[in-house]
Every structure is written in structure tokens, then in C-alpha cells.
Design an enzyme around this catalytic site. Structure first.
Site, short mmCIF file in Angstrom:
data_model
loop_
_atom_site.label_atom_id
_atom_site.label_comp_id
_atom_site.label_asym_id
_atom_site.label_seq_id
_atom_site.Cartn_x
_atom_site.Cartn_y
_atom_site.Cartn_z
N THR A 1 0.83 -1.20 0.00
CA THR A 1 0.00 0.00 0.00
C THR A 1 0.86 1.26 0.00
O THR A 1 0.57 2.20 -0.75
CB THR A 1 -0.98 -0.03 1.19
OG1 THR A 1 -1.79 -1.20 1.07
CG2 THR A 1 -1.87 1.20 1.20
N GLU B 1 0.88 9.73 -5.46
CA GLU B 1 1.46 11.06 -5.24
C GLU B 1 2.28 11.51 -6.44
O GLU B 1 2.21 12.66 -6.86
CB GLU B 1 2.34 11.07 -3.98
CG GLU B 1 1.55 11.16 -2.70
CD GLU B 1 2.43 11.65 -1.56
OE1 GLU B 1 2.47 12.87 -1.31
OE2 GLU B 1 3.07 10.79 -0.92
N GLY C 1 2.70 16.96 -0.20
CA GLY C 1 1.46 16.27 0.11
C GLY C 1 0.92 16.75 1.44
O GLY C 1 1.68 16.99 2.38
N HIS D 1 -7.04 0.31 -0.93
CA HIS D 1 -6.22 -0.60 -1.74
C HIS D 1 -7.04 -1.87 -1.84
O HIS D 1 -7.17 -2.62 -0.88
CB HIS D 1 -4.87 -0.84 -1.04
CG HIS D 1 -3.87 -1.52 -1.90
ND1 HIS D 1 -2.56 -1.67 -1.50
CD2 HIS D 1 -3.95 -2.08 -3.12
CE1 HIS D 1 -1.88 -2.30 -2.44
NE2 HIS D 1 -2.71 -2.57 -3.44
N THR D 2 -7.62 -2.12 -3.02
CA THR D 2 -8.68 -3.12 -3.14
C THR D 2 -8.30 -4.41 -3.87
O THR D 2 -9.12 -5.33 -3.91
CB THR D 2 -9.89 -2.49 -3.85
OG1 THR D 2 -9.45 -1.94 -5.10
CG2 THR D 2 -10.50 -1.39 -3.01
#
Length: 131
Positions: free
Chosen positions: A35, A43, A62, A69-70
Site C-alpha cells: 500500500t 502522489e 502532500g 487498496h482493493t
């Protein structure tokens, strides 16, 4: 900074290598795209989206990211992140971010960045480091 239009897009892609895997962070984890690596790709896609609009000496940082996160991506597969500017408020920007592998969408969410004067930002860091 030139005006950044909503709808500006950027991408970032890479071949998933050993250093990108969750198991690289902790051997007990699966050998799939981590992840943190997916987030870094998102980013970078956001940075690419705004790069043409930044003046000399400007950069971005940022501020926040919220993603899901699938799906898992094994090593050797190509992963790609996309970012699209959805909102501009002065120097603060919002993006819709998504990530894909060779098979499917693997993640999505939102990301916020701020455009900065790099020299001023680095001067503030030096002051902090001396404290």
C-alpha cells in the site's frame, strides 16, 4: 504558478519489483504491491499532473491522502497510478487518484497537495533542524 485547471491529469507507472512488495516491509506479509508503494505512485501521478504549471523554484508537498487498496498485484506486473485535479483553492489542490495493474483497478481515493516556494520551505526545515 500558472493557473492549474481542474481536469489536469498525470500518470506514473512501474514494473512491480521486490522493493515494492509488502513482504519487503515485513517478511510475514504477502509478496504483493505494498500500500505505501501504491500511495507513492499516486502522489507521483499528482506531481506529474501539476508539473507543467509550476514556475521555477516551485514544488509541491502532500497534505493528506485517503485511499482504498482493493486488489493485490504480484511482482513482475505493471502498476499504473492516475491523478486528476478536481479542485483548486489558491495554492491548495485536490486530486482524484486511482491505481491499476494489468488486470484491474487496484485502488482509489483522494489526495491533497500544496504548491510551495522550495527555497522558503527548505529554509524553514533548516531552522527546525537547528532547534
Amino acid at each position: 504558478m500558472k493557473p492549474i485547471p481542474p481536469g489536469a491529469k498525470g500518470t506514473h507507472a512501474k514494473l512491480v519489483a521486490a522493493a515494492d512488495l509488502a513482504s519487503h516491509l515485513d517478511p510475514s506479509l504477502a509478496a504483493v504491491l505494498s500500500t505505501p508503494t501504491m500511495i507513492a505512485m499516486m502522489e507521483q501521478a499528482a506531481i506529474e499532473a501539476i508539473k507543467p504549471f509550476l514556475d521555477a523554484g516551485e514544488s509541491s508537498v502532500g497534505m493528506s491522502i485517503e485511499v482504498s487498496h482493493t486488489a493485490a498485484t504480484p511482482p513482475g506486473h505493471r502498476a499504473r497510478a492516475e491523478a486528476e485535479v478536481t479542485k483548486v483553492e489558491g495554492r491548495r489542490l485536490e486530486f482524484a487518484v486511482r491505481a491499476f495493474d494489468d488486470v484491474e483497478q487496484i485502488g482509489s481515493g483522494s489526495h491533497r497537495r500544496a504548491v510551495i516556494d522550495a527555497a522558503k520551505f527548505n529554509d524553514r526545515l533548516k531552522t527546525k533542524q537547528k532547534s
